[in-house]
Design an enzyme around this catalytic site. Structure first.
Site, short mmCIF file in Angstrom:
data_model
loop_
_atom_site.label_atom_id
_atom_site.label_comp_id
_atom_site.label_asym_id
_atom_site.label_seq_id
_atom_site.Cartn_x
_atom_site.Cartn_y
_atom_site.Cartn_z
N ALA A 116 0.77 -1.25 0.00
CA ALA A 116 0.00 0.00 0.00
C ALA A 116 0.80 1.30 0.00
O ALA A 116 0.26 2.35 -0.32
CB ALA A 116 -0.95 0.01 1.18
N ALA A 117 2.08 1.29 0.39
CA ALA A 117 2.82 2.56 0.52
C ALA A 117 3.21 3.10 -0.85
O ALA A 117 3.50 2.32 -1.75
CB ALA A 117 4.07 2.35 1.36
N GLY A 119 0.55 5.15 -0.44
CA GLY A 119 -0.84 5.30 -0.04
C GLY A 119 -1.76 5.93 -1.06
O GLY A 119 -2.91 6.22 -0.75
N CYS A 237 3.03 -1.10 -12.40
CA CYS A 237 3.32 0.03 -13.29
C CYS A 237 4.45 -0.38 -14.23
O CYS A 237 5.41 0.35 -14.42
CB CYS A 237 3.65 1.29 -12.49
SG CYS A 237 5.08 1.12 -11.43
N1 SAM Z 1 -0.08 0.99 -3.97
C1 SAM Z 1 0.90 2.00 -3.68
C2 SAM Z 1 0.34 3.37 -3.99
O1 SAM Z 1 -0.60 3.45 -4.80
O2 SAM Z 1 0.79 4.36 -3.40
C3 SAM Z 1 2.20 1.73 -4.42
C4 SAM Z 1 2.75 0.38 -4.11
S1 SAM Z 1 4.34 0.05 -4.78
C5 SAM Z 1 4.00 -0.18 -6.45
C6 SAM Z 1 4.65 -1.57 -4.20
C7 SAM Z 1 4.91 -1.69 -2.72
O3 SAM Z 1 5.13 -3.07 -2.43
C8 SAM Z 1 6.17 -0.96 -2.24
O4 SAM Z 1 5.82 -0.03 -1.24
C9 SAM Z 1 7.06 -2.05 -1.69
O5 SAM Z 1 7.77 -1.68 -0.51
C10 SAM Z 1 6.08 -3.17 -1.40
N2 SAM Z 1 6.73 -4.52 -1.40
C11 SAM Z 1 7.99 -4.84 -1.73
N3 SAM Z 1 8.21 -6.16 -1.56
C12 SAM Z 1 7.07 -6.69 -1.11
C13 SAM Z 1 6.67 -7.99 -0.74
N4 SAM Z 1 7.51 -9.03 -0.82
N5 SAM Z 1 5.43 -8.16 -0.30
C14 SAM Z 1 4.58 -7.12 -0.21
N6 SAM Z 1 4.88 -5.86 -0.56
C15 SAM Z 1 6.12 -5.64 -1.01
#
Ligand code: SAM
Length: 498
Positions: A116-117, A119, A237
Site C-alpha cells: 500500500a505505501a 498510499g 506500473c
Molecule cells: N499501492 C501504492 C500506492 O498506490 O501508493 C504503491 C505500491 S508500490 C507499487 C509496491 C509496494 O510493495 C512498495 O511499497 C514495496 O515496498 C512493497 N513490497 C515490496 N516487496 C514486497 C513484498 N515481498 N510483499 C509485499 N509488498 C512488497
C-alpha cells in the site's frame, strides 16, 4: 535516455507498429495530476479545493475519465499549498488511479490493500468507503509503512488499520476474510521511465525475473485472504508480460475467475500473441517451467477480457497494467465483531470520561457522532472502526482513528482527529485565510503556512480552549487558546518551515 537494448527488443515485439510512438512518448513531459479527497469537507460558502488551487496558479486541463475526482494539471505547485497538508487532495498520476476504479470499493466492505505505501491507492479506496467498513492497508517496508500511515492521517481516513507485515504472515491471520483485495505489486517500474531515471538504470531482465517470482508469492497469499465471492485486482506500473499477463495467468491457475472489464477509450488489453512471444522467448526469466510449457492454455482470451494496459503513447499517464478476478462463492455479509486483543486494552471509565469532557466542550452534536469501539494502546486513545478485527499478532502502525492522548488526568486531541473533523463538527474554529478573494495569493496562504510551520498567534478575546484551525474552510490541525495566544499544536514532526 539510454534504454537497455533487451528492453527495446521486448517492447518492439509487444507493440509492433506502435513501437516508435511509444519510444517518442517517453521524451514527452511527464503527466501531473491530483485526486480531490472527497473525505475532506469544507464549509458551505468556501471555495472548494480545486477552485482555490486554480485561483492560486494551478492550471487544470483535463478530467480523468476513470476517476471522477481526478484532474490533470500543467502548471502550479499544489504539493506546496497548505491545502495539501490539510489532505484536501492527493498528488497521483492518472494511470495509477485506474486499478481502484476496477476494484470498485464501497462503504461497509472489508478491503485489503496488500502493497500500500505510499498510499495513493489506499487513500483512493478509503474515499469510496466513506468511513464505513474496514480497510487494511499493509506495507512490508517499515519506513514506507510510516509514510503510508502519515498519508492516511493527512487524508482523514478513520476506518483503516495500517499494518507492517509480510503477506505470508498476514495471510495466516486473515484467511478468507476480505471482500476485496488490491495487489499493486512491487515491479520493474517500466511505467516510471518518464518520471524516474533510476528506474531506467535499474532495469534488467534479472530484475524482471526477480519481480515476477516475488509477485507470484504475494499473489498466493492474497488469494488465501480473499473471501468466497470476493474480488481481487492485480496491478503493476510495468509492461513486462512476466509481471503482468503471466501473473494474471497464475491467478487463473490458482482457481480465480476472470471478471470482464469495460475499458475506457485508449486503454487496451495486451496482444496475447505478441506477449506469448516475449514470454516463450524468455522462459529462463520465469521460475515455473512446467507452467511455461502450458502457457498457451493459460495465456488465453480469459486474460484479454479481464485486463487492461495503459500505455503512455495512448493515454495521458505514465503507464499501468491491471487485471480483475473473483473467487467462486458468495460474499457473506456481517463482519466479525471487534475483539480486544494484542497490545491494547479496553478504554477505562476514567479515560472515557476525559474524552467525553473534551467532546462536550469542543465538539458540536455533529462531531460527537463518531462511530466505533474506543480502546487504549499505552496512553493513546483510539477508535476502532465497527467490525475491526483484533490486532493480536499484527504489527500495526495505525489501529483505526487516533483520538488523542490521555495523560496526567488530561485529554489532548490528536492531529488525526483534527483532520477528520470539519468546521461543523466543532464548537470553536479559527480560519487562517482572511480573504480568499484577495488578489495577493501568497498573502492568503501565508498564515496557514505559518501555522504549518509551528507559529502561534496573538489574538484578543477568544474563549479559552481547543480550536480547530482551518484554511479555506478545510481543517488543518489544533491550536489551544489561553492568555491571549492561540498556541500551535501542529505536530513537530510534520512542520514545514517556509
Ligand atoms: N499501492 C501504492 C500506492 O498506490 O501508493 C504503491 C505500491 S508500490 C507499487 C509496491 C509496494 O510493495 C512498495 O511499497 C514495496 O515496498 C512493497 N513490497 C515490496 N516487496 C514486497 C513484498 N515481498 N510483499 C509485499 N509488498 C512488497
Amino acid at each position: 535516455m539510454n534504454f537497455d537494448n533487451e528492453f527495446l527488443n521486448r517492447i518492439k515485439i509487444i507493440l509492433g507498429d506502435e513501437y516508435d510512438d511509444f519510444i517518442s512518448s517517453l521524451s514527452n513531459e511527464k503527466i501531473t495530476s491530483l485526486r480531490i479527497n472527497s473525505l475532506k469537507r469544507n464549509t458551505d460558502g468556501n471555495k472548494d479545493a480545486r477552485t482555490v488551487l486554480s485561483d492560486d496558479g494551478t492550471r487544470f486541463t483535463t478530467d480523468i475519465k476513470w476517476e471522477p475526482y481526478g484532474y490533470i494539471y500543467t502548471e502550479g505547485y499544489p504539493g506546496k499549498h497548505p491545502l495539501h497538508e490539510a489532505g484536501a487532495y492527493y498528488i497521483q498520476e492518472p494511470s495509477a488511479m485506474s486499478p481502484v476504479h476496477y476494484l470498485a470499493p464501497a462503504p461497509g466492505e472489508k478491503i485489503l490493500d496488500l502493497c500500500a505505501a505510499p498510499g495513493g491507492k489506499s487513500t483512493q479506496i478509503a474515499s469510496y468507503m466513506k468511513g464505513e467498513g474496514i480497510l487494511v492497508s499493509n506495507e512490508i517496508d517499515k519506513k514506507r509503512a510510516q509514510i503510508l500511515s502519515l498519508n492516511m492521517e493527512r487524508c482523514a481516513v478513520a476506518n483503516a488499520l495500517v499494518t507492517n507485515m509480510e503477506p505470508g504472515k498476514l495471510s495466516e491471520i486473515f484467511e478468507g476474510y476480505f471482500d476485496k483485495i488490491l495487489v499493486d505489486a512491487p515491479c520493474s517500474g517500466e511505467g516510471m521511465f518518464r518520471k524516474n531515471d533510476e528506474a531506467i538504470e535499474n532495469w534488467s531482465t534479472e530484475n524482471v525475473s526477480l519481480c515476477s517470482k516475488r509477485q507470484t508469492d504475494i499473489l498466493k497469499d492474497a488469494v488465501k485472504m480473499l473471501a468466497p465471492g470476493g474480488r481481487l485486482v492485480y496491478s503493476t506500473c510495468t509492461f513486462a508480460p512476466e509481471e503482468d499477463e503471466y501473473q494474471a495467468a497464475k491467478l487463473l491457475s490458482m482457481g480465480l475467475k476472470p471478471v470482464k472489464v469495460d475499458l475506457f477509450e485508449d486503454m487496451v488489453s495486451g496482444d496475447i500473441e505478441n506477449l506469448k512471444k516475449v514470454l516463450l522467448n524468455c522462459e529462463n526469466l520465469i521460475e515455473d517451467k512446467e507452467f511455461v510449457d502450458n502457457l498457451p492454455q493459460y495465456i488465453s482470451d480469459d486474460i484479454k477480457i479481464c485486463s487492461g494496459r495503459l500505455w503512455p503513447h495512448k493515454v495521458k499517464g505514465e503507464g499501468h497494467f491491471f487485471a480483475v478476478f473473483e473467487k467462486e462463492g458468495e460474499i457473506t455479509k456481517g463482519t466479525k465483531l471487534y475483539g480486544i486483543n494484542g497490545r491494547i486494552r479496553e478504554a477505562g471509565k476514567a479515560e472515557l470520561k476525559l474524552f467525553s469532557e473534551f467532546a462536550d466542550g469542543f465538539l458540536s452534536d455533529k462531531g460527537k457522532k463518531l462511530k466505533g469501539t474506543p480502546f487504549m494502546m499505552g496512553d493513546q486513545l483510539y477508535l476502532a472502526p465497527e467490525g475491526m478485527p483484533g490486532i493480536g499478532g499484527i504489527t500495526v502502525m495505525r489501529p483505526g482513528l487516533h483520538l488523542g492522548t490521555v495523560k496526567n488526568n488530561r485529554f489532548e486531541p490528536s492531529h488525526s482527529l483534527a483532520l477528520t473533523l470539519s468546521k461543523e463538527d466543532v464548537n470553536y474554529s479559527y480560519e487562517l485565510v482572511d480573504d480568499a478573494d484577495n488578489d495577493d495569493k501568497e498573502k492568503n496562504s501565508r498564515k496557514a503556512m505559518e501555522f504549518i510551520g509551528g507559529m502561534s498567534f496573538r489574538i484578543p478575546d477568544l474563549t479559552k480552549g481547543w480550536y480547530l484551525m482551518t484554511a479555506y474552510g478545510y481543517s488543518l490541525g489544533w491550536a489551544k487558546y489561553a492568555g491571549g495566544v492561540l498556541k500551535n499544536h501542529y505536530p513537530k514532526g510534520l512542520r514545514i518551515y517556509t
